[in-house]
Every structure is written in C-alpha cells, then in structure tokens.
Design an enzyme around this catalytic site. Structure first.
Site, PDB file in Angstrom:
ATOM      1  N   LYS A  41       0.758  -1.379   0.237  1.00 22.19           N
ATOM      2  CA  LYS A  41       0.054   0.037  -0.165  1.00 22.19           C
ATOM      3  C   LYS A  41       0.799   1.678  -0.184  1.00 22.19           C
ATOM      4  CE  LYS A  41      -4.250  -2.474   2.560  1.00 22.19           C
ATOM      5  NZ  LYS A  41      -4.072  -2.649   0.817  1.00 22.19           N
ATOM      6  N   ASN A  44       2.070   1.425  -3.577  1.00 20.41           N
ATOM      7  CA  ASN A  44       1.199   2.033  -4.237  1.00 20.41           C
ATOM      8  C   ASN A  44       0.807   2.810  -4.468  1.00 20.41           C
ATOM      9  OD1 ASN A  44       1.251  -0.611  -5.446  1.00 20.41           O
ATOM     10  ND2 ASN A  44      -0.166  -1.069  -4.266  1.00 20.41           N
ATOM     11  N   ASN A 201     -12.280   2.700   3.685  1.00 19.15           N
ATOM     12  CA  ASN A 201     -13.052   2.109   2.792  1.00 19.15           C
ATOM     13  C   ASN A 201     -14.907   1.511   3.675  1.00 19.15           C
ATOM     14  OD1 ASN A 201     -12.535   0.044   4.269  1.00 19.15           O
ATOM     15  ND2 ASN A 201     -11.760  -1.313   2.708  1.00 19.15           N
ATOM     16  N   THR A 249     -14.349   5.378   0.797  1.00 18.73           N
ATOM     17  CA  THR A 249     -14.196   5.011  -0.771  1.00 18.73           C
ATOM     18  C   THR A 249     -15.164   4.234  -0.753  1.00 18.73           C
ATOM     19  OG1 THR A 249     -12.286   3.398  -0.406  1.00 18.73           O
ATOM     20  CG2 THR A 249     -12.087   6.382  -1.297  1.00 18.73           C
ATOM     21  N   LEU A 250     -15.800   4.085  -1.927  1.00 15.65           N
ATOM     22  CA  LEU A 250     -17.696   3.088  -1.771  1.00 15.65           C
ATOM     23  C   LEU A 250     -17.371   2.129  -2.723  1.00 15.65           C
ATOM     24  CD1 LEU A 250     -19.729   6.180  -1.297  1.00 15.65           C
ATOM     25  CD2 LEU A 250     -19.526   4.438   0.861  1.00 15.65           C
ATOM     26  N   GLY A 251     -15.834   1.934  -3.204  1.00 17.32           N
ATOM     27  CA  GLY A 251     -16.003   1.218  -4.000  1.00 17.32           C
ATOM     28  C   GLY A 251     -16.501   0.916  -5.682  1.00 17.32           C
ATOM     29  N   SER A 252     -17.425   0.975  -6.430  1.00 20.93           N
ATOM     30  CA  SER A 252     -18.284   0.660  -7.800  1.00 20.93           C
ATOM     31  C   SER A 252     -19.171   2.052  -7.455  1.00 20.93           C
ATOM     32  CB  SER A 252     -18.974  -0.620  -7.867  1.00 20.93           C
ATOM     33  OG  SER A 252     -19.712  -1.007  -6.773  1.00 20.93           O
ATOM     34  N   ASP A 288      -5.678   2.961  -3.728  1.00 18.26           N
ATOM     35  CA  ASP A 288      -4.451   3.494  -3.680  1.00 18.26           C
ATOM     36  C   ASP A 288      -3.522   3.846  -4.662  1.00 18.26           C
ATOM     37  OD1 ASP A 288      -3.341   1.769  -1.486  1.00 18.26           O
ATOM     38  OD2 ASP A 288      -2.333   0.421  -2.638  1.00 18.26           O
ATOM     39  N   ARG A 330      -6.863  -2.667 -15.630  1.00 15.86           N
ATOM     40  CA  ARG A 330      -5.553  -3.121 -16.210  1.00 15.86           C
ATOM     41  C   ARG A 330      -5.352  -4.125 -14.792  1.00 15.86           C
ATOM     42  NH1 ARG A 330      -2.537   2.455 -16.811  1.00 15.86           N
ATOM     43  NH2 ARG A 330      -3.600   3.085 -18.235  1.00 15.86           N
TER      44      ARG A 330
HETATM   45  O1  RIB Z   1      -3.469  -2.474  -1.267  1.00 20.18           O
HETATM   46  C1  RIB Z   1      -3.173  -3.112  -2.558  1.00 20.18           C
HETATM   47  C2  RIB Z   1      -1.929  -3.463  -1.523  1.00 20.18           C
HETATM   48  O2  RIB Z   1      -2.385  -4.371  -0.316  1.00 20.18           O
HETATM   49  C3  RIB Z   1      -1.332  -4.497  -2.433  1.00 20.18           C
HETATM   50  O3  RIB Z   1      -0.543  -4.383  -3.208  1.00 20.18           O
HETATM   51  C4  RIB Z   1      -0.511  -5.598  -1.444  1.00 20.18           C
HETATM   52  O4  RIB Z   1       0.590  -5.113  -1.200  1.00 20.18           O
HETATM   53  C5  RIB Z   1      -1.455  -5.565  -0.487  1.00 20.18           C
HETATM   54  O5  RIB Z   1      -0.581  -5.056   0.491  1.00 20.18           O
HETATM   55 NA    NA Z   2      -5.662  -2.849 -11.187  1.00 20.77          NA
END
Ligand code: RIB
Ligand code: NA
Length: 343
Positions: A41, A44, A201, A249-252, A288, A330
């Site tokens: 996280k 990312n 979330n 955050t509420l996903g979709s 992220d 992706r």
């Molecule tokens: O938020 C996604 C991440 O959570 C992934 O990349 C994984 O490493 C976990 O930590």
């Molecule tokens: Na992705």
C-alpha cells in the site's frame, strides 16, 4: 521549490493468482494464471503520487519520496519494485535494505467470477522494521518538513501513531493523509486529533468506530452499505477527533467526502459516483491510486497556500476517482496506475 510528499509505509511483492472462483476449504482448483507484481500500500500510493505529478511525459511538478524497508539483496526489489518506483518518479533513497529479513509479500486472489474482487494475505516481513521513530522523525524534518506525509496501516502501529502525534500538531506545517488499511485494532483518539485527511473504505470506517474508545458508544450500522449513515458518522469524526477532511471510498459506488471548516464548523459534503468503467479487470491498487492522486493535489495546494484552508476536495476527488477507474481496467497494482497527463 517543488511541493514535497513523503510516503512512510510498506513495500510488498504481490503474488497474484487469477481464478474463475475462490476454492472452498479442502478444495484444489485449477486457476488461470499467477503473476508477480510490485505492490504494497505504501509503495503503490507513492507510485500514484509520483505518476499523478507528471503533467507531461517529461515534467513532474511534485517531489515524491518513499520511506520504508525491504529485505537486503532481494532480487524482486532490485528487478521489479525499485525500477517501478523510479520509473514513476519516486525517490527511493529512504528505502532501507534490512539484512536477514524478507521483503513484505502479499498473496492475492483475484476472483474473475466476481468482478475482479480481490482477497489479500499480507506478510509484513521487512515492513515491520520501519520502527525507529526518532530516526524517521529526524530524517523527515532535517531539511524542513514535507508539505504532505502519507501513511497506511502496513508498518508497525507505534511508528504510525508516533508519527501522527508528531505531525498532526501545529508545530509542524505539514498535512498528514492517513489511510488506515489495514485498520489497527485500537487507536487512541489523541493520535487522530487534528489529522488533515482520513481516507477509509466502508469496512475500515466501521472498524475505526470500534478501534477508538471514544467512538465505541456511537451507534454504527450493521450492514456494509454506509451511504445513509455517512453524514452522521463523519460528523462525529470532525467533532470528536477534529479531523479536517474525511473521505469514505465506496468501491463501484464511488466515494463520499466531508470537510469540516474549522472556524465556522460548516461542512461541505457530498457523494461522487464512480467513473464509468467498461470492464473491471483487477481492482488491486484502486484505493491506493485514489489516495495518491488526492495527496498530490493536496501537496500542490499546501505548498502554494501554506495550509489546508481552501483545498477543493471535490475537484481533487473527481480526478482521483477517474485515475482509480483507469487502474481497475488493467491488471496489477502499480503498473495499472495512470500518469497525470493521461487523465
Ligand atoms: O492495496 C493493495 C495492496 O495491498 C497490494 O499491492 C498488496 O501488497 C497489499 O498490501
Ligand atoms: Na489494477
């Protein structure tokens, strides 16, 4: 100088298996593929900040630095994680290589039968060595503090709480963005006091009301859909913890934001629907991406205005939302995060 963001958090190697469904207990199931990706996280979000800062393929208007730990001599760090961070415009000079430990890992199951939904098993490894609070504070303050500090829940809790208490105070002119994922079991209210931005979330939001003693008596819904309750729940976070901006955050379904403007206690709040997505491939890293894009917008604002006042959360969230929508189309986490000039 350029605005500066310092991400203090985890770096992981992700082992991602795509499957038509999740196997039951005792069941062996043939899955479709297993690929290794750069993840975590912390890293990312660093990549999302770094990529968001590219206003053109050659210009980056925000300086992004990653602080964390990996296992010394890890070939995955050398060949995958570090190059991905560098390509995304992230400075890795504060990533420590610790002897005798493994880089953090995440075993991720992506369920193609359920819209690319993921399940993640996280092993901290070297991330648990991000534990020298005094050293982290001194490297973070040595040449003036960053405009924005971003943290998550994959490094030791004492480090995160210590940094929150240090940098939320007015003593340091920095804005902290805290994404407690995964959520700690307990958090003292004092650590959240005067936090600039909280991003959670729905699951994390409910867990937060259990983790903070002063919030435990507040009635929380039993179902996961928090939409009808968000005004009330976020008001408590503004009033009791003086958190300036809360994003759920509420996903979709998109996201919800709420801003407490300090002097008047007037709130600006609203729902932003998710951007349209043709086909969801892999949702890993979407949260992220959102945090990183929001943090970059915040760093630009804070470095110009000197404070959080006047930050347009709605506009920044809309853009962050669009970036997250690109990410889910992706596969992988970091590689799927778009550059700022693609939005
Ligand atoms: O938020 C996604 C991440 O959570 C992934 O990349 C994984 O490493 C976990 O930590
Ligand atoms: Na992705």
């Amino acid at each position: 100088r350029k605005p500066i963001i310092r991400i203090i958090g985890s770096l992981n190697i992700d082992f991602v298996t795509l499957t038509p469904r999740v196997p039951g207990p005792g069941e062996t199931l043939e899955a479709k593929s297993m690929t290794v990706h750069a993840g975590g996280k912390g890293s990312n979000q660093a990549v999302a900040c770094g990529k968001a800062a590219y206003t053109s393929p050659t210009e980056q208007d925000v300086q992004v630095e990653m602080l964390g730990a990996v296992g010394a001599g890890d070939p995955y760090y050398a060949s995958l994680l570090k190059p991905t961070l560098t390509k995304s415009g992230v400075d890795t000079r504060y990533v420590e290589e610790v002897e005798g430990v493994q880089t953090g890992t995440a075993t991720i199951i992506v369920d193609e039968g359920s819209n690319g939904e993921n399940r993640i098993l996280f092993v901290p490894g070297a991330n648990h060595h991000v534990d020298d609070l005094d050293k982290i504070i001194s490297t973070t303050t040595q040449d003036g503090v960053p405009d924005v500090i971003v943290m998550q829940g994959e490094i030791p809790k004492p480090t995160v709480l210590g940094l929150l208490s240090t940098f939320n105070s007015d003593r340091h002119k920095t804005c902290v963005v805290f994404n407690p994922a995964p959520m700690f079991d307990t958090i003292p209210l004092s650590a959240l006091k005067d936090l600039a931005v909280l991003v959670v979330n729905e699951t994390e939001c409910l867990l937060l009301f259990k983790a903070v003693q002063e919030l435990r008596d507040i009635e929380t819904p039993s179902e996961e859909n928090l939409t009808p309750h968000l005004d009330r729940l976020t008001s408590h976070l503004h009033d009791l913890a003086s958190i300036s901006i809360v994003v759920v955050t509420l996903g979709s379904r998109g996201l919800y934001y709420s801003v407490a403007s300090k002097p008047t206690r007037q709130q600006a709040r609203g729902l932003i629907p998710a951007a349209k997505v043709a086909k969801v491939v892999d949702t890993t890293g979407a949260g992220d991406t959102f945090v990183g894009y929001l943090s970059t917008a915040l760093a630009r604002h804070v470095s110009k205005q000197g404070s959080l006042e006047g930050f347009d959360v709605q506009e920044a969230s809309l853009r962050a939302n669009e970036a997250a929508a690109k990410c889910v189309q992706r596969s992988g986490a970091m590689e799927s995060i778009p550059f700022g000039y693609e939005i």
